[in-house]
Design a protein around this motif. Structure first.
Motif, mmCIF file in Angstrom:
data_model
loop_
_atom_site.group_PDB
_atom_site.id
_atom_site.type_symbol
_atom_site.label_atom_id
_atom_site.label_comp_id
_atom_site.label_asym_id
_atom_site.label_seq_id
_atom_site.Cartn_x
_atom_site.Cartn_y
_atom_site.Cartn_z
ATOM 1 N N THR A 1 -1.478 26.893 -7.021
ATOM 2 C CA THR A 1 -0.655 27.869 -7.161
ATOM 3 C C THR A 1 0.740 27.318 -7.291
ATOM 4 O O THR A 1 1.030 26.131 -7.315
ATOM 5 C CB THR A 1 -0.455 28.871 -5.957
ATOM 6 O OG1 THR A 1 0.075 27.895 -4.893
ATOM 7 C CG2 THR A 1 -2.113 29.319 -5.383
ATOM 8 N N ALA A 2 1.865 28.299 -7.749
ATOM 9 C CA ALA A 2 3.030 28.036 -8.068
ATOM 10 C C ALA A 2 3.810 27.542 -6.888
ATOM 11 O O ALA A 2 5.072 26.905 -6.802
ATOM 12 C CB ALA A 2 3.899 29.262 -8.610
ATOM 13 N N THR B 1 -5.032 33.833 -4.442
ATOM 14 C CA THR B 1 -5.676 33.466 -5.636
ATOM 15 C C THR B 1 -7.123 33.175 -5.475
ATOM 16 O O THR B 1 -7.858 33.775 -6.516
ATOM 17 C CB THR B 1 -4.948 31.962 -6.069
ATOM 18 O OG1 THR B 1 -3.323 32.328 -6.139
ATOM 19 C CG2 THR B 1 -5.428 31.647 -7.750
ATOM 20 N N GLN C 1 3.012 33.693 -12.335
ATOM 21 C CA GLN C 1 3.355 32.779 -11.406
ATOM 22 C C GLN C 1 4.708 32.407 -10.991
ATOM 23 O O GLN C 1 5.228 32.267 -9.911
ATOM 24 C CB GLN C 1 2.708 31.382 -11.874
ATOM 25 C CG GLN C 1 1.058 31.524 -11.860
ATOM 26 C CD GLN C 1 0.451 30.989 -10.482
ATOM 27 O OE1 GLN C 1 1.211 30.804 -9.639
ATOM 28 N NE2 GLN C 1 -0.765 30.651 -10.564
#
Length: 266
Positions: A46-47, A167, A178
């Motif tokens: 994930t970001a 997610t 994102q």
């Protein structure tokens, strides 16, 4: 006798947490935590996921927790500060191991309530510690320093874990990309750090750990398979805000805690 059993309980809980960390690292032949649960917690999941080296802070935290557990056997019998810290300390150690096991066994969904509970327990421990002052330098480093680092890092870890769970569950961010969510979460983490700095009177340990985590979020978003320059910039801005506020609060108050003798918890 009751106090002795409490000290033993802390020591046993610390051992459980360290063994759990050893298993979670993959050193015992298992799957490293970042590769478990289908890689949901990897640096590119994930970001807001910190880059791999960020997790080395756990080594410092675990050494501090072991030192804290050992020190319990040498404290005075009427140390009410540590009596109040007993429950959140033990719970934090057990929840730590529970989080690792939930991820290792593929129960990613279960890791979320566990890490949220861990964060709440560490806030409880921080509240206990901020109400009284350490008796000396060793106490300040081993107890306040360790739990401060623990809290600051778990703030970042909770954000990363929440993003990973959502997610993996198929959440697509209501159509926002994102970059947007990375910026929002980094900003929230920065706000939490600012509030901790104000509430804690400018304590350095939570700021150091939270800044460490956000710094590796920035590194991960500038280099790797998931690049997000806006998230990296937001993380750096959040670090700057937390550090500035921490130093400002510390300077304004003269960090009176360092000048005030230890007080009993009423």
């Amino acid at each position: 006798m009751k106090r002795i059993w409490k000290r033993i309980a802390i020591a046993v809980s610390a051992v459980v947490a360290v063994v759990g960390a050893y298993v979670g690292s993959g050193a015992a032949g298992g799957t490293p935590i970042q590769d478990a649960a289908g890689g949901a917690l990897s640096a590119s999941s994930t970001a807001i996921a910190p880059d791999g080296p960020a997790f080395s802070i756990w080594s410092v935290v675990y050494v501090g927790l072991i030192a804290y557990a050992v020190r319990q056997f040498f404290r005075t019998a009427d140390d009410e500060r540590h009596e109040r810290l007993f429950v959140p300390a033990v719970l934090s150690l057990l929840l730590n191991a529970a989080w690792i096991l939930s991820v290792q066994f593929g129960f990613l969904w279960a890791s979320e309530p566990v890490i949220v509970a861990l964060l709440g327990v560490l806030v409880w421990a921080f509240a206990v510690l901020r109400r009284t002052r350490p008796s000396g330098t060793v106490e300040a480093v081993v107890t306040d320093g360790t739990f401060g680092l623990y809290l600051g890092w778990v703030c970042v870890a909770t954000a990363a874990n929440t993003a990973a769970v959502l997610t993996a569950a198929g959440f697509r961010g209501f159509g926002f990309g994102q970059d947007v969510w990375g910026v929002v979460v980094a900003a929230v983490a920065g706000l939490v750090g600012v509030l901790l700095a104000i509430w804690g009177g400018g304590r350095l340990a939570p700021t150091a750990a939270l800044s460490w985590g956000l710094a590796w979020v920035a590194v991960g978003r500038l280099d790797g398979s998931l690049v997000s320059v806006p998230t990296a910039v937001a993380a750096v801005v959040a670090i700057a805000a937390v550090v500035v506020v921490t130093l400002a609060v510390r300077t304004r108050t003269g960090w009176v805690g360092s000048r005030r003798p230890a007080a009993r918890v009423s």
